[in-house]
Motif scaffolding. Structure first.
Motif, PDB file in Angstrom:
ATOM      1  N   GLY A  60       0.794  -1.211   0.000  1.00 55.54           N
ATOM      2  CA  GLY A  60       0.000   0.000   0.000  1.00 55.54           C
ATOM      3  C   GLY A  60       0.831   1.267   0.000  1.00 55.54           C
ATOM      4  O   GLY A  60       2.054   1.247  -0.064  1.00 55.54           O
ATOM      5  N   ASN A  61       0.146   2.350   0.092  1.00 56.10           N
ATOM      6  CA  ASN A  61       0.735   3.674   0.137  1.00 56.10           C
ATOM      7  C   ASN A  61       1.417   3.871   1.493  1.00 56.10           C
ATOM      8  O   ASN A  61       0.778   3.701   2.535  1.00 56.10           O
ATOM      9  N   PRO A  62       2.684   4.248   1.526  1.00 56.04           N
ATOM     10  CA  PRO A  62       3.360   4.425   2.825  1.00 56.04           C
ATOM     11  C   PRO A  62       2.731   5.520   3.679  1.00 56.04           C
ATOM     12  O   PRO A  62       2.877   5.494   4.899  1.00 56.04           O
ATOM     13  N   LEU A  63       2.016   6.454   3.075  1.00 54.60           N
ATOM     14  CA  LEU A  63       1.342   7.487   3.863  1.00 54.60           C
ATOM     15  C   LEU A  63       0.271   6.886   4.769  1.00 54.60           C
ATOM     16  O   LEU A  63      -0.034   7.433   5.828  1.00 54.60           O
ATOM     17  N   LEU A  64      -0.293   5.755   4.367  1.00 49.11           N
ATOM     18  CA  LEU A  64      -1.374   5.147   5.141  1.00 49.11           C
ATOM     19  C   LEU A  64      -0.910   4.638   6.496  1.00 49.11           C
ATOM     20  O   LEU A  64      -1.727   4.416   7.388  1.00 49.11           O
ATOM     21  N   ALA A  65       0.384   4.495   6.682  1.00 54.84           N
ATOM     22  CA  ALA A  65       0.900   4.095   7.989  1.00 54.84           C
ATOM     23  C   ALA A  65       0.651   5.171   9.037  1.00 54.84           C
ATOM     24  O   ALA A  65       0.708   4.889  10.240  1.00 54.84           O
ATOM     25  N   ARG A  66       0.370   6.380   8.604  1.00 54.52           N
ATOM     26  CA  ARG A  66       0.118   7.487   9.548  1.00 54.52           C
ATOM     27  C   ARG A  66      -1.307   7.488  10.090  1.00 54.52           C
ATOM     28  O   ARG A  66      -1.629   8.268  10.988  1.00 54.52           O
ATOM     29  N   LEU A  67      -2.179   6.646   9.541  1.00 60.39           N
ATOM     30  CA  LEU A  67      -3.569   6.616   9.989  1.00 60.39           C
ATOM     31  C   LEU A  67      -3.682   6.104  11.415  1.00 60.39           C
ATOM     32  O   LEU A  67      -3.083   5.090  11.762  1.00 60.39           O
ATOM     33  N   GLU A  82     -10.409   7.572  -4.239  1.00 65.53           N
ATOM     34  CA  GLU A  82      -9.325   6.793  -3.637  1.00 65.53           C
ATOM     35  C   GLU A  82      -9.456   6.750  -2.112  1.00 65.53           C
ATOM     36  O   GLU A  82      -9.010   5.792  -1.473  1.00 65.53           O
ATOM     37  N   ALA A  83     -10.079   7.760  -1.525  1.00 69.22           N
ATOM     38  CA  ALA A  83     -10.308   7.741  -0.078  1.00 69.22           C
ATOM     39  C   ALA A  83     -11.207   6.560   0.299  1.00 69.22           C
ATOM     40  O   ALA A  83     -11.003   5.929   1.336  1.00 69.22           O
ATOM     41  N   ASN A  84     -12.188   6.255  -0.536  1.00 71.65           N
ATOM     42  CA  ASN A  84     -13.045   5.091  -0.282  1.00 71.65           C
ATOM     43  C   ASN A  84     -12.300   3.782  -0.477  1.00 71.65           C
ATOM     44  O   ASN A  84     -12.564   2.804   0.211  1.00 71.65           O
ATOM     45  N   GLU A  85     -11.393   3.758  -1.437  1.00 73.88           N
ATOM     46  CA  GLU A  85     -10.660   2.527  -1.745  1.00 73.88           C
ATOM     47  C   GLU A  85      -9.555   2.250  -0.729  1.00 73.88           C
ATOM     48  O   GLU A  85      -9.391   1.113  -0.289  1.00 73.88           O
ATOM     49  N   ALA A  86      -8.787   3.266  -0.372  1.00 84.01           N
ATOM     50  CA  ALA A  86      -7.585   3.061   0.427  1.00 84.01           C
ATOM     51  C   ALA A  86      -7.753   3.369   1.912  1.00 84.01           C
ATOM     52  O   ALA A  86      -7.121   2.735   2.751  1.00 84.01           O
ATOM     53  N   ILE A  87      -8.582   4.359   2.247  1.00 85.20           N
ATOM     54  CA  ILE A  87      -8.635   4.844   3.625  1.00 85.20           C
ATOM     55  C   ILE A  87      -9.841   4.322   4.391  1.00 85.20           C
ATOM     56  O   ILE A  87      -9.711   3.852   5.520  1.00 85.20           O
ATOM     57  N   ALA A  88     -11.018   4.387   3.792  1.00 88.72           N
ATOM     58  CA  ALA A  88     -12.232   3.961   4.492  1.00 88.72           C
ATOM     59  C   ALA A  88     -12.113   2.548   5.071  1.00 88.72           C
ATOM     60  O   ALA A  88     -12.444   2.347   6.246  1.00 88.72           O
ATOM     61  N   PRO A  89     -11.633   1.556   4.302  1.00 91.25           N
ATOM     62  CA  PRO A  89     -11.543   0.205   4.880  1.00 91.25           C
ATOM     63  C   PRO A  89     -10.597   0.126   6.089  1.00 91.25           C
ATOM     64  O   PRO A  89     -10.874  -0.597   7.046  1.00 91.25           O
ATOM     65  N   LEU A  90      -9.510   0.871   6.051  1.00 92.75           N
ATOM     66  CA  LEU A  90      -8.553   0.844   7.163  1.00 92.75           C
ATOM     67  C   LEU A  90      -9.129   1.484   8.422  1.00 92.75           C
ATOM     68  O   LEU A  90      -8.717   1.156   9.536  1.00 92.75           O
ATOM     69  N   LEU A  91     -10.071   2.396   8.243  1.00 91.34           N
ATOM     70  CA  LEU A  91     -10.695   3.073   9.383  1.00 91.34           C
ATOM     71  C   LEU A  91     -12.009   2.434   9.806  1.00 91.34           C
ATOM     72  O   LEU A  91     -12.638   2.875  10.760  1.00 91.34           O
ATOM     73  N   GLY A  92     -12.446   1.419   9.064  1.00 89.06           N
ATOM     74  CA  GLY A  92     -13.729   0.788   9.373  1.00 89.06           C
ATOM     75  C   GLY A  92     -14.910   1.645   8.960  1.00 89.06           C
ATOM     76  O   GLY A  92     -15.995   1.529   9.526  1.00 89.06           O
ATOM     77  N   LEU A  93     -14.712   2.507   7.964  1.00 84.34           N
ATOM     78  CA  LEU A  93     -15.789   3.367   7.469  1.00 84.34           C
ATOM     79  C   LEU A  93     -16.443   2.724   6.261  1.00 84.34           C
ATOM     80  O   LEU A  93     -15.774   2.054   5.464  1.00 84.34           O
ATOM     81  N   PRO A  94     -17.738   2.976   6.073  1.00 81.35           N
ATOM     82  CA  PRO A  94     -18.377   2.533   4.832  1.00 81.35           C
ATOM     83  C   PRO A  94     -17.918   3.439   3.683  1.00 81.35           C
ATOM     84  O   PRO A  94     -17.227   4.440   3.909  1.00 81.35           O
ATOM     85  N   ARG A  95     -18.306   3.100   2.465  1.00 82.71           N
ATOM     86  CA  ARG A  95     -18.069   4.015   1.341  1.00 82.71           C
ATOM     87  C   ARG A  95     -18.807   5.310   1.650  1.00 82.71           C
ATOM     88  O   ARG A  95     -19.966   5.294   2.033  1.00 82.71           O
TER      89      ARG A  95
END
Length: 161
Positions: free
Chosen positions: A32-39, A63-76
């Protein structure tokens, strides 16, 4: 007349969710995107607990729905679409997101969480938007903190219909 809709919460990614400073709280995803480690992966549940209708207000777009929402447990989430060009009129220094956010909010209460909100944005929204609004600036080096969530919760309590 009481607004029966929950308030909207327009959410930026870079700064509020992906802080620019400090250590990454989680390991980098292997593919994945290394920036996502900051979440901070606890933020999703805290955002949902606010009871707002969440809307991405970020250049990440879908891309927020594809990459970030799942990692945060958010729906689309709905994604706010941005205009093709910057408006030619308006006060100097008005953030390019401000008008589209106010247009999307219509007459509903809203919160805008971003790290680039300036005093001119507050003034313009106050003059142009008919309902209560909270433009909440997050320190980009820290991202959303307990103090930010306390401020959002307090505003929601005070402005509840």
């Amino acid at each position: 007349m009481t607004d029966r809709h929950p308030p909207l919460l327009f959410l930026d990614v870079d700064g509020p969710l992906l802080p620019f400073g400090g250590d990454a709280p989680t390991p980098v995803p292997p593919d994945g995107n290394p920036l996502l480690a900051r979440l901070d992966r606890t933020v999703g549940a805290r955002l949902l607990a606010l009871g707002c209708e969440l809307v991405w207000a970020t250049t990440w777009g879908e891309e927020a729905n594809e990459a970030i929402a799942p990692l945060l447990g958010l729906p689309r989430l709905p994604v706010l679409e941005w205009p093709a060009g910057l408006p030619a009129d308006g006060p100097r220094g008005l953030h390019w997101k401000t008008r589209p956010i106010v247009e999307r909010a219509g007459a509903r209460r809203f919160i805008w969480v971003d790290d680039e909100i300036a005093p001119i944005d507050h003034q313009w929204v106050e003059a142009q938007h008919p309902a209560p609004s909270l433009l909440h600036r997050v320190a980009p080096a820290r991202g959303l903190t307990d103090a930010d969530f306390a401020a959002l919760s307090q505003w929601l309590r005070v402005t509840a219909p």
